[in-house]
Write a protein that holds these residues in place. Sequence first.
Motif, short mmCIF file in Angstrom:
data_model
loop_
_atom_site.label_atom_id
_atom_site.label_comp_id
_atom_site.label_asym_id
_atom_site.label_seq_id
_atom_site.Cartn_x
_atom_site.Cartn_y
_atom_site.Cartn_z
N LEU A 192 13.24 17.70 -3.08
CA LEU A 192 13.98 16.50 -2.79
C LEU A 192 14.60 15.55 -3.83
O LEU A 192 15.12 14.59 -3.69
CB LEU A 192 13.04 15.68 -1.89
N LYS A 193 14.16 16.11 -4.92
CA LYS A 193 14.45 15.17 -6.33
C LYS A 193 14.10 13.82 -6.00
O LYS A 193 15.03 12.97 -6.01
CB LYS A 193 16.02 15.28 -6.64
N ARG A 194 12.70 13.48 -6.02
CA ARG A 194 12.26 12.44 -5.58
C ARG A 194 10.90 12.26 -6.30
O ARG A 194 10.16 13.24 -6.23
CB ARG A 194 12.09 12.46 -4.34
N VAL A 195 10.34 11.13 -6.66
CA VAL A 195 9.01 10.95 -7.10
C VAL A 195 8.44 10.04 -6.20
O VAL A 195 9.00 8.76 -5.83
CB VAL A 195 9.01 10.60 -8.52
N SER A 196 7.27 10.02 -5.85
CA SER A 196 6.52 9.09 -4.91
C SER A 196 5.22 8.53 -5.88
O SER A 196 4.51 9.32 -6.39
CB SER A 196 5.95 9.58 -3.62
N VAL A 197 5.16 7.44 -5.86
CA VAL A 197 4.30 6.69 -6.84
C VAL A 197 3.34 5.79 -6.06
O VAL A 197 3.66 4.95 -5.33
CB VAL A 197 5.07 5.77 -7.96
N GLN A 198 2.01 5.98 -6.26
CA GLN A 198 1.02 5.25 -5.76
C GLN A 198 0.69 4.16 -6.96
O GLN A 198 0.37 4.42 -7.86
CB GLN A 198 -0.22 5.90 -5.36
N GLY A 230 -0.98 -0.09 -13.98
CA GLY A 230 -0.79 -0.27 -12.53
C GLY A 230 -0.57 0.89 -11.59
O GLY A 230 -0.83 0.92 -10.45
N VAL A 231 -0.07 1.92 -12.31
CA VAL A 231 0.44 3.10 -11.61
C VAL A 231 -0.76 3.89 -11.57
O VAL A 231 -1.74 4.43 -12.40
CB VAL A 231 1.33 3.94 -12.63
N ILE A 232 -1.21 4.36 -10.28
CA ILE A 232 -2.46 5.21 -10.01
C ILE A 232 -2.18 6.69 -9.86
O ILE A 232 -2.83 7.41 -10.58
CB ILE A 232 -2.91 4.90 -8.47
N SER A 233 -0.87 7.09 -9.31
CA SER A 233 -0.63 8.51 -9.39
C SER A 233 0.79 8.65 -9.17
O SER A 233 1.59 7.86 -8.51
CB SER A 233 -1.27 9.32 -8.24
N ALA A 234 1.60 9.75 -9.61
CA ALA A 234 2.69 9.90 -9.37
C ALA A 234 3.01 11.39 -9.09
O ALA A 234 2.49 12.36 -9.62
CB ALA A 234 3.43 9.58 -10.51
N ARG A 235 3.84 11.85 -8.26
CA ARG A 235 3.87 13.26 -7.73
C ARG A 235 5.50 13.19 -7.47
O ARG A 235 6.32 12.79 -6.65
CB ARG A 235 3.17 13.41 -6.43
N VAL A 236 6.07 14.42 -8.45
CA VAL A 236 7.35 14.69 -8.29
C VAL A 236 7.82 15.76 -7.27
O VAL A 236 6.88 16.61 -7.12
CB VAL A 236 8.21 15.10 -9.55
N ASN A 237 8.72 15.52 -6.48
CA ASN A 237 9.18 16.34 -5.36
C ASN A 237 10.36 17.15 -5.90
O ASN A 237 11.51 16.45 -5.70
CB ASN A 237 9.13 16.13 -3.88
N GLU A 289 0.69 -1.25 0.00
CA GLU A 289 -0.05 0.05 0.10
C GLU A 289 0.95 1.23 0.04
O GLU A 289 0.39 2.19 -0.62
CB GLU A 289 -0.79 0.01 1.46
N ALA A 290 1.97 1.22 0.57
CA ALA A 290 2.85 2.23 0.89
C ALA A 290 3.35 2.77 -0.60
O ALA A 290 3.41 1.96 -1.43
CB ALA A 290 4.03 1.89 1.46
N PRO A 291 3.52 4.10 -0.66
CA PRO A 291 4.01 4.65 -2.10
C PRO A 291 5.52 4.25 -2.46
O PRO A 291 6.24 4.14 -1.37
CB PRO A 291 3.94 6.08 -2.00
N LEU A 292 5.82 4.08 -3.50
CA LEU A 292 7.02 3.46 -3.86
C LEU A 292 7.81 4.96 -4.20
O LEU A 292 7.23 5.95 -4.65
CB LEU A 292 6.98 2.88 -5.45
N GLY A 344 4.33 12.19 -16.44
CA GLY A 344 3.78 11.51 -17.56
C GLY A 344 4.07 10.20 -17.75
O GLY A 344 3.19 9.20 -18.18
N ALA A 345 5.36 9.74 -17.77
CA ALA A 345 5.83 8.52 -18.36
C ALA A 345 5.45 7.53 -17.29
O ALA A 345 5.21 6.57 -17.37
CB ALA A 345 7.37 8.41 -18.29
N LEU A 346 5.42 8.07 -15.98
CA LEU A 346 4.68 6.89 -14.82
C LEU A 346 3.47 6.70 -14.85
O LEU A 346 2.77 5.42 -14.75
CB LEU A 346 5.53 7.49 -13.50
#
Lengths: 52, 874
Positions: B79-85, B69-76, B41-44, B62-64
Amino acid sequence: MNVLVYLIPVSLVLGGLGLVTFFWALRSSQFEDPEGDSRRFLSPDYDDHPKE
Amino acid sequence: MSRQPHIAACPACVALPDTAAIAAQDAGRDRAHGQGAGAGEAPLLLSLPGIHCAGCISGVEGALTRQPGVISARVNLTLKRVSVQAAEGVSALDLAAVLTAAGYEAWELDAASLSMTQTDARGRYLLTRLAVAFFAMMNVMLLSVAVWSGATDATRDMFHWISAAIALPAVAFCAQPFFISAWAALRGRRLNMDVPISLAILLAAGMSLYETSQGGEAAYFDAALSLTLFLLAGRYLDHRTRSVARSAAQHLAALEVPRALRADGESVALSDLKPGDLVRVLPGTRVPVDGVVTEGASEVDRSLLTGESLPVRVSVEAALSAGEVNLTGPLLVRVTAAGADSSLHRMADLVAMAESARTRYTSLADRAARIYAPAVHLLALLAFAGWLWLSGDIRLALNIAVAVLIITCPCALGLAVPAVSTAASGRLFKDGMLIKDATALERLAEVDVVVFDKTGTLTRGQPELVMPGGNATAGSGAGRVEGSGEAHRTELRTEYTEAQSEAPGDGAVAHAAAGAVQVARQGEAAGAGLAAGYGEGHAEGQGDGHSEGHSEGHAEELVVPWDHWGAWRRCDLEITLALAQGSAHPLSRALAGALTQAGVVAADLSALREVPGDGIEALWQDTRVRLGRAAWLGAVVTEQTATWLQIGTCAPVMFPFRDHLREGAAEAVFALQDMGHEVLLLSGDVPAVVSDLAAQLGISRWQAGASPAEKAAQVTALKQAGHKVLMVGDGLNDTAALAAAHVSISPASALEATRVVSDIVLLGTSLAPLGAALRTARDATRRIRENFAIAAGYNAIAVPLALAGFATPLAAALAMSSSSVLVSLNALRLRGRGRARAVAGETAGRGNTVGSVSSGQSFGGQAPGRQSVGGETQ
């Protein structure tokens, strides 16, 4: 001086409004990515229609 | 790629064109690995070190989101990081491969290691209180202005009551951090800075409430609140500095996903492994567990654990420790200990013990507080007693005592240190240094002896071929031109000792002698006939052989034509290249790179095969040719790192290597020596290699073959001799020494356990920022002392006024604010002027090697090597 009866509560309420807004922003993670947010508006991704 | 053309206003954003192809190939393999690492359940989380603009954000998201299977992706971006649900079954490795294929460098992050940065609870706790304090102070200040401007009687009383209604709850809420800390100190029968702070805030509020109830003239509600606000600001700055460092350190840790490959190819988390399980260790990867080899033969790199730069041969029944790097052949390992039981973690536990035994350093602020706190209390008490005795009026005496407490309250002191360390840490962070410990900067400023580790710290653990002329083919640190007078003289090995010495001629002679000794040693080892060749080549290089090429241009120097390579025959080199290309061993890769660069064409070989742990063999014109270890080919084993070529049954030919210098190592050592620090080299490696490097960097005091305990003992001995030691090291064998030193620095490529123990982590690959860091640390400490002086000066003026009873709430408010602002401005000065000075210092440092080839250029030749390092550490 009677005007103070209105003015002091008004100033307190306005200040409180600012405080509440700040808490709301803090809680809705608006300070998590200042760098990204400053650039996201440049992206044309959702210009024509909202995200969902 | 959804990047729109008009966003390409960000020119650097042509993201990694060549890695895309590689990634596409890797994607398939990674997918195979990534099974079983099912997402819950935890974001990747993925690290995206290369992103930097709006185009990158929408490209990555967009690519993600196009992935099934990818529900949402948010770039930070911060922190130069992306968290993917994502739905279950999508693995972070797959997504990283997708992003790399799309042209964005991406690495999987271990979400467990990052749990703490997700919610910065303490930061919010302080920020909330800061906001409330600001709101309350502004309102009370407005009311106070009315009182100061002459409100009297009922109006004044009403304003005071309203102020009290705002201030009392606000103080109760906002000043909690101080109350808690002060209470803890008092219970431990100590005094800290928070005791006078809490006392001042409480007394000011209580006294004002009493005055208000008596219809008195002076109320200090605004003072109590502004005290709270300024001190909270200091507290918050302090916290932010540390949380930035902590989150960056966690990011580093999270990049090392604890994962192992089972014998059947399934990738599992380390925590799922039990002793007795079989684990496959592929070439080029780190051994994840302690174990015994059950199948296969290979060589392992133990440099992070022991400091040896020579790979060690392992075969069936050999014991492996977690943290070693497998080099040539695939190994099947039976787990003897995993996770918390592995030697790596036991070492980390030792480190934790060393940490707790570490001499407690009292920061400047604490030392100041130790004198300040009792003095303030005594002064307030004296004021109270004095006025009580003089006037007999308790209320007046108490009022004056409170005024004294408020005026002397360490408002400026509370801001003095955090403001400076925030400014300094921010600057160092931009230079790629992570200050993990709050007092690290102060301790860094006191350093007078610097101890370096060799393998992985001063060198990159990457071998480079030593040319017969003593020059290294890749030319990283070697081969600089020095403009000494009218004669352009080429200095092949010691750039910085040379630059420092007053009589360059003598230095050159001495050096030539040292070189000759080394040549003799190499010659002996290589057998008859070679010595002459080496000696000649060396003499030529030392004299004028290369100087033309050097002074004319660096491009020519980089590629030395093969026929200048002295001892080696052309056909030897061609065969060697062909053999070296057949192996992924670091020595082979270095050899192949150097030869290709020199324009050698590979010979035609047949039946090429790698003998794991020994070398490569093949057939060349029906003769057996072999490239590999000395023992395998029957050559004399030398201490120097070398690989040997044997054609048929002829005598083997040696290709000596030396460790590739880390970028900026020479600059750092020189800068430190230039500042008057003594530089030592302590290594676990063999003497020949260590002395060579010491000579190359101009370090006169060195010790080879030092065990971890010896290193720590050396550092402790230096400490007992009254020196303040800075230890720079990366290996597990350095951790004890790192913990024992006054301050410690480790590069980001070090193991997690080592990074944990060091106070400062170097984020980049270069060591060059070290000199600047020491300078910044000194500037910062000086600035802190200046701030203390400002605070003391302000007290010297304000306290007599308060004692005399002239302090009004207005005066207190003015004095407090102005001293705080003054202190903050002084701290901010560090940002601007410090930088200018650092740059100037750097140019001065470089000036000694006028005309030296630009280091950027020479490093250019090393790009492939660097990438492979990255690959291993990831």
